[in-house]
Design a protein around this motif. Sequence first.
Motif, PDB file in Angstrom:
ATOM      1  N   PRO A  14     -47.076 -45.965   5.666  1.00 41.22           N
ATOM      2  CA  PRO A  14     -48.177 -45.427   4.853  1.00 41.22           C
ATOM      3  C   PRO A  14     -49.139 -46.549   4.448  1.00 41.22           C
ATOM      4  CG  PRO A  14     -46.036 -44.751   3.984  1.00 41.22           C
ATOM      5  CD  PRO A  14     -45.771 -45.785   5.033  1.00 41.22           C
ATOM      6  N   ALA A  15     -50.396 -46.210   4.303  1.00 41.11           N
ATOM      7  CA  ALA A  15     -51.412 -47.178   3.903  1.00 41.11           C
ATOM      8  C   ALA A  15     -51.289 -47.507   2.417  1.00 41.11           C
ATOM      9  CB  ALA A  15     -52.809 -46.614   4.180  1.00 41.11           C
ATOM     10  N   THR A  16     -51.628 -48.738   2.065  1.00 39.74           N
ATOM     11  CA  THR A  16     -51.776 -49.083   0.654  1.00 39.74           C
ATOM     12  C   THR A  16     -53.067 -48.419   0.161  1.00 39.74           C
ATOM     13  OG1 THR A  16     -53.102 -51.054   1.088  1.00 39.74           O
ATOM     14  CG2 THR A  16     -50.681 -51.338   1.042  1.00 39.74           C
ATOM     15  N   ASP A  17     -53.308 -48.455  -1.137  1.00 40.55           N
ATOM     16  CA  ASP A  17     -54.544 -47.872  -1.672  1.00 40.55           C
ATOM     17  C   ASP A  17     -55.775 -48.553  -1.075  1.00 40.55           C
ATOM     18  OD1 ASP A  17     -53.130 -46.073  -3.210  1.00 40.55           O
ATOM     19  OD2 ASP A  17     -53.299 -47.236  -5.064  1.00 40.55           O
ATOM     20  N   ALA A  18     -55.748 -49.881  -0.986  1.00 36.14           N
ATOM     21  CA  ALA A  18     -56.900 -50.620  -0.434  1.00 36.14           C
ATOM     22  C   ALA A  18     -57.105 -50.284   1.035  1.00 36.14           C
ATOM     23  CB  ALA A  18     -56.701 -52.122  -0.615  1.00 36.14           C
ATOM     24  N   LEU A  23     -60.159 -47.254   5.343  1.00 39.38           N
ATOM     25  CA  LEU A  23     -60.205 -46.314   6.462  1.00 39.38           C
ATOM     26  C   LEU A  23     -60.888 -44.992   6.098  1.00 39.38           C
ATOM     27  CD1 LEU A  23     -56.640 -46.821   7.982  1.00 39.38           C
ATOM     28  CD2 LEU A  23     -58.814 -47.810   8.751  1.00 39.38           C
ATOM     29  N   ALA A  24     -61.314 -44.857   4.858  1.00 38.33           N
ATOM     30  CA  ALA A  24     -61.950 -43.622   4.395  1.00 38.33           C
ATOM     31  C   ALA A  24     -63.460 -43.649   4.613  1.00 38.33           C
ATOM     32  CB  ALA A  24     -61.622 -43.390   2.921  1.00 38.33           C
ATOM     33  N   SER A  25     -63.903 -44.340   5.647  1.00 35.65           N
ATOM     34  CA  SER A  25     -65.332 -44.449   5.949  1.00 35.65           C
ATOM     35  C   SER A  25     -65.537 -44.310   7.450  1.00 35.65           C
ATOM     36  CB  SER A  25     -65.859 -45.810   5.474  1.00 35.65           C
ATOM     37  OG  SER A  25     -67.098 -46.107   6.076  1.00 35.65           O
ATOM     38  N   GLN A  98     -53.557 -40.077   4.280  1.00 36.19           N
ATOM     39  CA  GLN A  98     -53.926 -38.672   4.150  1.00 36.19           C
ATOM     40  C   GLN A  98     -55.425 -38.503   3.903  1.00 36.19           C
ATOM     41  OE1 GLN A  98     -51.685 -36.209   4.695  1.00 36.19           O
ATOM     42  NE2 GLN A  98     -50.342 -37.902   5.228  1.00 36.19           N
ATOM     43  N   THR A  99     -56.120 -39.570   3.550  1.00 32.44           N
ATOM     44  CA  THR A  99     -57.536 -39.465   3.175  1.00 32.44           C
ATOM     45  C   THR A  99     -58.475 -39.772   4.329  1.00 32.44           C
ATOM     46  OG1 THR A  99     -57.563 -41.773   2.464  1.00 32.44           O
ATOM     47  CG2 THR A  99     -57.030 -40.117   0.785  1.00 32.44           C
TER      48      THR A  99
END
Length: 177
Positions: A14-18, A23-25, A98-99
């Motif tokens: 799973p990805a960290t928050d950062a 990756l949310a772009s 997930q984002t």
Amino acid sequence: MGEQAQQAAFEPRPATDAEARALASGVRLRILRICLDEALTNREIAEVLGRHPASVLHHVRTLVDTGYLQALEPRRGRRGAREIPYRTTGKSWYTRTQTQGSSLLQAFLDEVAQVPPERQGMTRLGLRLPPQEMDEFRERLFTLLQEFHDRPRDPSAEPWSLFVALHPDTSLRRPPA
């Protein structure tokens, strides 16, 4: 470290928050694709994207800070200016978030908009499989994608992109239980 060695160092997780924010772009995902086979400077990336280099630099720095993009040795650019080329590390293939869905879709739409219709291969498929077969389908699809991902990249071959989306079909009425 070569691309294959770097990729072998990454384990699916799973990805960290950062990392998830990076990756949310859709723009950042496009930068990763642009720098996959060739190290490019911020100016060169901006030219490919049709954006101002200052706005691209923010995205490049975010990707470098999270390990998705690697800064290489500086080189001399146009008019002798010092420029830093960047190369994708391959880490994004192993990071689960997930984002990322809408970002992946936006990057795909931006990229496919530049492809002539006769060069686009698209289809849709409706499935209605029991849970066990759906699990088998997911596993076989991921195994196939992983197999081709792991093959050595041929720098002389034409680059292609693949976008896969698997989701429950909300357009069909379900039969009564």
